[in-house]
Design a protein around this motif. Sequence first.
Motif, PDB file in Angstrom:
ATOM      1  N   THR A  59       1.543  -3.472   2.747  1.00 50.10           N
ATOM      2  CA  THR A  59       3.014  -3.281   2.838  1.00 50.10           C
ATOM      3  C   THR A  59       3.688  -3.114   1.686  1.00 50.10           C
ATOM      4  N   PHE A  60       3.368  -3.769   0.678  1.00 45.58           N
ATOM      5  CA  PHE A  60       3.947  -3.617  -0.727  1.00 45.58           C
ATOM      6  C   PHE A  60       3.332  -2.171  -1.551  1.00 45.58           C
ATOM      7  N   GLY A  61       2.122  -1.976  -0.970  1.00 40.21           N
ATOM      8  CA  GLY A  61       1.505  -0.615  -1.429  1.00 40.21           C
ATOM      9  C   GLY A  61       2.090   0.563  -0.922  1.00 40.21           C
ATOM     10  N   PHE A  62       2.661   0.432   0.359  1.00 37.34           N
ATOM     11  CA  PHE A  62       3.357   1.638   0.626  1.00 37.34           C
ATOM     12  C   PHE A  62       4.727   1.523  -0.050  1.00 37.34           C
ATOM     13  N   LEU A  63       5.248   0.541  -0.410  1.00 42.57           N
ATOM     14  CA  LEU A  63       6.629   0.492  -1.015  1.00 42.57           C
ATOM     15  C   LEU A  63       6.551   1.286  -2.647  1.00 42.57           C
TER      16      LEU A  63
END
Length: 413
Positions: A59-63
């Motif tokens: 999730t934070f990687g996609f950000l």
Amino acid sequence: MSSSIDKKWISFGALMLGSGTIYKLGFMKDAFYVPMQQFMGLSHTQIGTAMSLAGFISTFGFLASIYLTDKTSKKIMVPLSLLGICLSGLWLSTFPSYEIFLLIYCLLAIFSDMMFWPTMLKTVRLLGSKDEQGRMFGILEAGRGLVDTIIAFCALAIFSACGSDAFGLRAAILFYAIVPGVIGVITYFLLEPDKKQPKTENTGSGMSEDIAKIKMALQNKFIWLVSFNIFLVYSVYCGLTYFIPFLKDIYGLPVVLVGVYGIINQYGLKMLGGPIGGFLADKALKSATKYMKIAFLITALVLVGFAFLPHDSINIYVGMTVTIFISALVFSMRAIFFAPMDEVDVPREITGAAMSIGSFIGYLPGAFMYTIYGSLLDGNPGYAGYKMVFLLMVGFAVLGFLLSTYILKKIYK
């Protein structure tokens, strides 16, 4: 023009190879769910927690990828992510402690979801014209399914040939690690460097062009609508994993046959669902969103019926057939759930940011749904737990039907 077409399909083929192998380790439960429990000592909840932690990191990687995908060339990002997966897999093959197991799953999420996936989506969208989006993503999903199936059956054959024990599982993990490493080297030589997208008036507002693109994407309400539709497809998709232990626990399917079913259910159906979903979206219905609306409705109705079947008195092949049909519907939606980005006219110069936001929201269920599903099964032994899982999937499918209907109204306006 011939040279341009050749380069297009060479790039597409390289991405297909990469996308068909990069998730094997992170989703090894598809073919080896039961062996992971037996030889790595993992419970439903522990496997679900690992999947959810990886989803949280993703999730934070996609950000982060909102910035990276429009800034870093695919020629660097794709090979580097595949080689990172290879090294992580070699570590996983040592059967580490559960804490290290969780750390490795976090690394797998970073390499596959932050670095590889949005870059791949951006490239595929830019390779095809507006009227090719459903087919391009459908062909990609079919190709991924073919590569997935071949690699997974090879790993299962290795597992079986090595005794179907802990040694066999370790050998299968090593195979899953080495293949993406080799493909990572190959893709470096096959992929062309990125071409810069032309600037538009909207990106010249006095701030840096990259920040302006991100702002444009975040302010585009249609990107958010499409992203939440992806979210609902993926929530149902997460539940497909539990068809695998369901057939073992309720129908008594042998371990190796459970692995074969898992490969067909999770990978083989991409070859069927991808092209069918792409063709129906582009040619028959002229709308990916319209197809998803219909598929959501059928999925919900079939799942309701399946949840209340008398599984203790029906033939195992009935259960297998219904679960495969449900999975095929979901995979047909997965194949095209990014295609509506063109349907709602997302500007091409912010494709990287749009795909990253879509991935961030859309794949968010991976951060918690596996834990929820796994906890339901561990807390409610037997069919009661599976029935809860199926009905929860129904709820997400109904919400998907309603949201798809709303998006269609916005498109028509």
